[in-house]
Design a protein around this motif. Structure first.
Motif, mmCIF file in Angstrom:
data_model
loop_
_atom_site.group_PDB
_atom_site.id
_atom_site.type_symbol
_atom_site.label_atom_id
_atom_site.label_comp_id
_atom_site.label_asym_id
_atom_site.label_seq_id
_atom_site.Cartn_x
_atom_site.Cartn_y
_atom_site.Cartn_z
ATOM 1 N N PHE A 187 16.414 -3.529 -1.578
ATOM 2 C CA PHE A 187 15.501 -4.388 -2.332
ATOM 3 C C PHE A 187 14.074 -4.307 -1.787
ATOM 4 C CE2 PHE A 187 13.651 -8.332 -3.927
ATOM 5 C CZ PHE A 187 14.077 -8.311 -5.242
ATOM 6 N N ARG A 188 13.963 -3.974 -0.504
ATOM 7 C CA ARG A 188 12.640 -3.855 0.113
ATOM 8 C C ARG A 188 11.790 -2.779 -0.560
ATOM 9 N NH1 ARG A 188 16.188 -0.834 2.773
ATOM 10 N NH2 ARG A 188 15.547 1.132 3.758
ATOM 11 N N HIS A 189 12.433 -1.862 -1.267
ATOM 12 C CA HIS A 189 11.690 -0.796 -1.932
ATOM 13 C C HIS A 189 10.789 -1.346 -3.033
ATOM 14 C CE1 HIS A 189 13.482 3.035 -0.311
ATOM 15 N NE2 HIS A 189 14.298 2.121 0.194
ATOM 16 N N PHE A 190 11.147 -2.492 -3.616
ATOM 17 C CA PHE A 190 10.273 -3.116 -4.609
ATOM 18 C C PHE A 190 8.932 -3.468 -3.969
ATOM 19 C CE2 PHE A 190 14.344 -3.991 -6.752
ATOM 20 C CZ PHE A 190 14.022 -3.610 -8.049
ATOM 21 N N VAL A 191 9.006 -4.065 -2.784
ATOM 22 C CA VAL A 191 7.790 -4.467 -2.075
ATOM 23 C C VAL A 191 6.989 -3.244 -1.650
ATOM 24 C CG1 VAL A 191 6.883 -5.736 -0.097
ATOM 25 C CG2 VAL A 191 8.948 -6.557 -1.264
ATOM 26 N N MET A 192 7.683 -2.231 -1.114
ATOM 27 C CA MET A 192 6.990 -1.017 -0.685
ATOM 28 C C MET A 192 6.317 -0.327 -1.864
ATOM 29 S SD MET A 192 9.286 0.764 2.333
ATOM 30 C CE MET A 192 10.668 1.182 1.275
ATOM 31 N N SER A 193 7.001 -0.280 -2.990
ATOM 32 C CA SER A 193 6.441 0.386 -4.175
ATOM 33 C C SER A 193 5.184 -0.328 -4.666
ATOM 34 C CB SER A 193 7.481 0.445 -5.295
ATOM 35 O OG SER A 193 8.553 1.289 -4.950
ATOM 36 N N MET A 194 5.220 -1.654 -4.698
ATOM 37 C CA MET A 194 4.045 -2.405 -5.150
ATOM 38 C C MET A 194 2.860 -2.164 -4.220
ATOM 39 S SD MET A 194 5.467 -6.041 -6.640
ATOM 40 C CE MET A 194 6.476 -6.463 -5.218
ATOM 41 N N SER A 195 3.126 -2.148 -2.920
ATOM 42 C CA SER A 195 2.056 -1.894 -1.959
ATOM 43 C C SER A 195 1.516 -0.477 -2.104
ATOM 44 C CB SER A 195 2.582 -2.110 -0.534
ATOM 45 O OG SER A 195 1.602 -1.778 0.427
ATOM 46 N N PHE A 196 2.407 0.482 -2.281
ATOM 47 C CA PHE A 196 2.007 1.881 -2.424
ATOM 48 C C PHE A 196 1.217 2.098 -3.706
ATOM 49 C CE2 PHE A 196 3.176 6.417 -3.417
ATOM 50 C CZ PHE A 196 2.385 6.971 -2.429
ATOM 51 N N MET A 197 1.651 1.443 -4.808
ATOM 52 C CA MET A 197 0.934 1.578 -6.076
ATOM 53 C C MET A 197 -0.495 1.058 -5.960
ATOM 54 S SD MET A 197 2.853 3.143 -8.186
ATOM 55 C CE MET A 197 3.572 4.011 -6.784
ATOM 56 N N ASN A 198 -0.674 0.033 -5.136
ATOM 57 C CA ASN A 198 -2.015 -0.514 -4.939
ATOM 58 C C ASN A 198 -2.921 0.487 -4.228
ATOM 59 O OD1 ASN A 198 -3.956 -2.760 -4.973
ATOM 60 N ND2 ASN A 198 -3.661 -2.783 -2.756
ATOM 61 N N LYS A 199 -2.336 1.286 -3.335
ATOM 62 C CA LYS A 199 -3.114 2.270 -2.593
ATOM 63 C C LYS A 199 -3.477 3.481 -3.444
ATOM 64 C CE LYS A 199 -1.212 1.075 1.955
ATOM 65 N NZ LYS A 199 -2.487 0.528 2.476
ATOM 66 N N ILE A 200 -2.618 3.815 -4.424
ATOM 67 C CA ILE A 200 -2.861 5.004 -5.243
ATOM 68 C C ILE A 200 -3.189 4.622 -6.688
ATOM 69 C CG2 ILE A 200 -1.381 6.448 -3.797
ATOM 70 C CD1 ILE A 200 0.787 6.234 -5.954
#
Length: 246
Positions: free
Chosen positions: A93-106
């Motif tokens: 489930f942590r991948h949801f948080v990582m993906s949102m953070s990563f999308m913000n960077k790119i």
């Protein structure tokens, strides 16, 4: 005119090549780290009854080390497919948080690149990508992230295949001992977190106790015991860590 266009195209190719090369260099430590763990997973998966093809395809389609180790272990214990899916969902489930953070960077990259790159996020590729977030603002920055992720992905898939092959050749006593890799991996993930925040240790102990009670006292199947104990421990973690922030 033709020479100018050729020079421009050559310059762009060089820039793209540089981005790919930098991404590969950044991902090489992950490559080295993934390879032995992937081999251990391949051996464990073969022990669980998976074929070499199934073992490799799980890495191709899932690409999540901790979840694959857990899934292989649950298969060996006879867990149901639904139990494995739910447990994997909770664990990842942590991948949801990582993906949102990563999308913000790119966020400046095209949507098609965001979709593809998000599929390759793991704890390690996310960490290295975050440390190199400025690459998204550079020309051909998407090739940096793609190269980084593909290097890690290739290592995991190749290591899984290699482990499955080795699993067929190893003596039974030696291959059986590879099961310790599952516990070693989770301990390796747990210890740094406990050093950073001691409450994480309480959450881990609570999860173990709940799992033991559900299996030994309640008589719940091993698959559902893992799922329920993971969910309950997660709620406990939310309360403990929220309390710390307050």
């Amino acid at each position: 005119m033709g020479n100018i266009e050729t020079a421009v195209n050559y310059s762009e190719e060089q820039t793209r090549y540089t981005a790919v090369k930098k991404g590969a260099v950044a991902g090489f430590p992950i490559f080295l780290g993934y390879l032995p763990i992937a081999i251990a997973y391949g051996v464990l998966a073969k022990q669980s009854g998976l074929t070499t093809f199934e073992t490799t395809m799980m890495s191709v389609l899932v690409f999540a080390g901790a979840a694959q180790f857990m899934a292989a272990n649950m298969m060996a214990q006879g867990a149901l497919f639904l139990q494995i899916v739910v447990a994997t969902f909770v664990l990842n489930f942590r991948h949801f948080v990582m993906s949102m953070s990563f999308m913000n960077k790119i966020r400046t990259l095209p949507l098609r690149w965001k979709f593809g790159l998000s599929l390759g996020l793991t704890d390690e590729t996310f960490t290295v990508s975050s440390l190199n977030g400025e690459e998204s603002k550079k020309q051909h920055g998407m090739y940096f992230f793609a190269s980084l992720i593909l290097v890690a992905y290739f290592s995991w898939v190749f290591g899984s295949f290699l482990g499955a092959i080795i699993g067929d050749a190893l003596p039974t006593t030696l291959s059986d001992s590879m099961g310790i890799a599952l516990y070693a991996m989770f301990i390796g993930l747990l210890v740094p977190s406990v050093k950073k925040e001691w409450r994480v240790g309480i959450i881990a102990i609570a999860a173990m106790l709940i799992n033991y009670i559900l299996m030994e006292q309640v008589g719940l199947e091993v698959g559902w015991a893992i799922v329920v104990s993971t969910i309950l421990a997660s709620f406990l973690g939310i309360m403990l860590l929220k309390e710390e922030e307050a």
